[in-house]
Design a protein around this motif. Structure first.
Motif, mmCIF file in Angstrom:
data_model
loop_
_atom_site.group_PDB
_atom_site.id
_atom_site.type_symbol
_atom_site.label_atom_id
_atom_site.label_comp_id
_atom_site.label_asym_id
_atom_site.label_seq_id
_atom_site.Cartn_x
_atom_site.Cartn_y
_atom_site.Cartn_z
ATOM 1 N N SER A 26 -41.002 -49.176 -104.202
ATOM 2 C CA SER A 26 -39.702 -48.850 -104.710
ATOM 3 C C SER A 26 -38.773 -50.111 -105.077
ATOM 4 C CB SER A 26 -38.890 -48.035 -103.559
ATOM 5 O OG SER A 26 -39.584 -46.705 -103.260
ATOM 6 N N PHE A 27 -38.048 -49.989 -106.248
ATOM 7 C CA PHE A 27 -36.987 -50.766 -106.675
ATOM 8 C C PHE A 27 -35.864 -50.462 -105.886
ATOM 9 C CE2 PHE A 27 -33.255 -51.409 -109.477
ATOM 10 C CZ PHE A 27 -33.253 -52.608 -109.610
ATOM 11 N N VAL B 187 -31.407 -48.920 -113.953
ATOM 12 C CA VAL B 187 -32.618 -48.363 -113.315
ATOM 13 C C VAL B 187 -33.397 -47.637 -114.163
ATOM 14 C CG1 VAL B 187 -31.208 -47.893 -111.091
ATOM 15 C CG2 VAL B 187 -31.121 -46.293 -112.770
ATOM 16 N N ALA C 41 -33.885 -43.046 -114.236
ATOM 17 C CA ALA C 41 -34.837 -43.479 -113.133
ATOM 18 C C ALA C 41 -36.212 -42.741 -112.978
ATOM 19 C CB ALA C 41 -34.293 -43.665 -111.688
ATOM 20 N N ASN D 160 -36.554 -46.297 -115.944
ATOM 21 C CA ASN D 160 -37.795 -46.490 -115.734
ATOM 22 C C ASN D 160 -38.111 -47.188 -114.409
ATOM 23 O OD1 ASN D 160 -38.671 -45.283 -118.066
ATOM 24 N ND2 ASN D 160 -38.310 -47.010 -119.279
ATOM 25 N N LYS D 161 -37.339 -47.536 -113.511
ATOM 26 C CA LYS D 161 -37.699 -48.172 -112.411
ATOM 27 C C LYS D 161 -37.799 -47.253 -111.364
ATOM 28 C CE LYS D 161 -36.182 -52.261 -113.782
ATOM 29 N NZ LYS D 161 -34.616 -52.629 -113.510
ATOM 30 N N LYS D 162 -38.341 -47.442 -110.152
ATOM 31 C CA LYS D 162 -39.088 -46.421 -109.237
ATOM 32 C C LYS D 162 -37.836 -46.455 -108.126
ATOM 33 C CE LYS D 162 -44.023 -47.554 -109.633
ATOM 34 N NZ LYS D 162 -44.546 -46.272 -110.386
#
Length: 200
Positions: free
Chosen positions: A70-71, A9, A35, A11-13
Motif C-alpha cells: 500500500s501507498f 492519491v 485512489a 491511482n495509488k494503492k
C-alpha cells in the motif's frame, strides 16, 4: 506535530482496514480523489453495497499480507489491538498510516475539507476537536456556495501565461496579484489578452 500538505492519491494503492461507518466515510473520500482502494474486514455495513464495484473488498480478518504494497493505510477497526498491529507494521515498512482512534500512532490525519472543483479548503484542529473543524468547515462552505472549477482553471491558465511571458519579477508579482481580484469574465478577457502577447 503535523505538517499541512496535499498528497496526490490518484491511482495509488490505499488500504482501509475496517468495515464500519468510519471506514466507509474514509473510503468514500479516497474514491473522490481517484485512489485505488482496497477494504479489508470480516463484516461490512450495508452502505458498502453502493460502492462495491468501485473498490476491492476482502472479506477476511486483517493480515499484513493485505496491506504490504500500500501507498498508505487507514486502520478503522473496533479492535485497539488490531489497530496497533497495523500501525507497527506500517512504521516498520515505511507505509504512511492513519489510525482512526489514535492520533499518537498516526503518521497523518485527515482534515475536514470542502471541494469545489479544483478549489480545496481544509480545516484541522490537529486532532483536538474534529467537531470544531467540521463546524468551521460548514461556515467556510457558505462562503463558497458553488463550483469554482471554471474560475480556478481560468486563473491557473492566466497565471501560467504571466509566469511564462513576464521576465521582470516585480511586474510579474504585480500582475499575479491583480488576477485574484478579477471576476471570471474579467479573468477570461485577461487570459485572451495575454495569449496574444509575445511578452508581458
Amino acid at each position: 506535530m503535523f505538517y499541512p500538505m496535499m498528497i496526490n492519491v490518484k491511482n495509488k494503492k490505499v488500504s482501509v482496514v475496517g468495515g464500519g461507518r468510519v471506514a466507509y466515510r474514509k473510503v468514500k473520500t479516497f474514491l473522490k480523489y481517484g485512489a485505488d482502494v482496497k477494504v479489508i474486514s470480516i463484516n461490512f455495513i450495508n452502505k458498502f453495497e453502493k460502492i462495491k464495484d468501485k473498490i476491492e473488498i476482502i472479506k477476511d480478518k486483517y493480515t499484513p499480507e493485505y496491506i504490504k504494497n500500500s501507498f498508505l493505510v487507514v486502520a478503522a477497526t473496533s479492535s485497539k489491538e488490531t489497530n496497533e498491529k497495523i500501525a507497527l507494521f506500517c512504521k516498520e515498512n515505511k507505509i504512511l498510516c492513519n489510525i482512526a482512534d489514535d492520533i499518537q500512532l498516526s503518521d497523518f490525519i485527515v482534515p475536514s475539507s470542502i471541494k469545489k472543483g479544483d478549489l480545496i479548503v481544509s480545516v484541522s484542529t490537529s486532532g483536538k476537536s474534529p467537531l470544531l473543524a467540521r463546524k468551521i468547515r460548514k461556515e467556510i462552505e457558505e462562503i463558497f456556495p458553488y463550483e469554482y472549477d471554471d474560475y480556478v482553471n481560468t486563473l491557473g491558465e492566466t497565471r501560467r501565461l504571466v509566469i511564462e511571458k513576464c521576465k521582470d519579477e516585480k511586474r510579474k508579482n504585480k500582475l499575479l496579484n491583480e488576477l485574484i481580484d478579477l471576476d471570471l469574465e474579467e479573468l477570461k478577457k485577461r487570459r485572451e489578452k495575454y495569449e496574444d502577447c509575445s511578452r508581458l
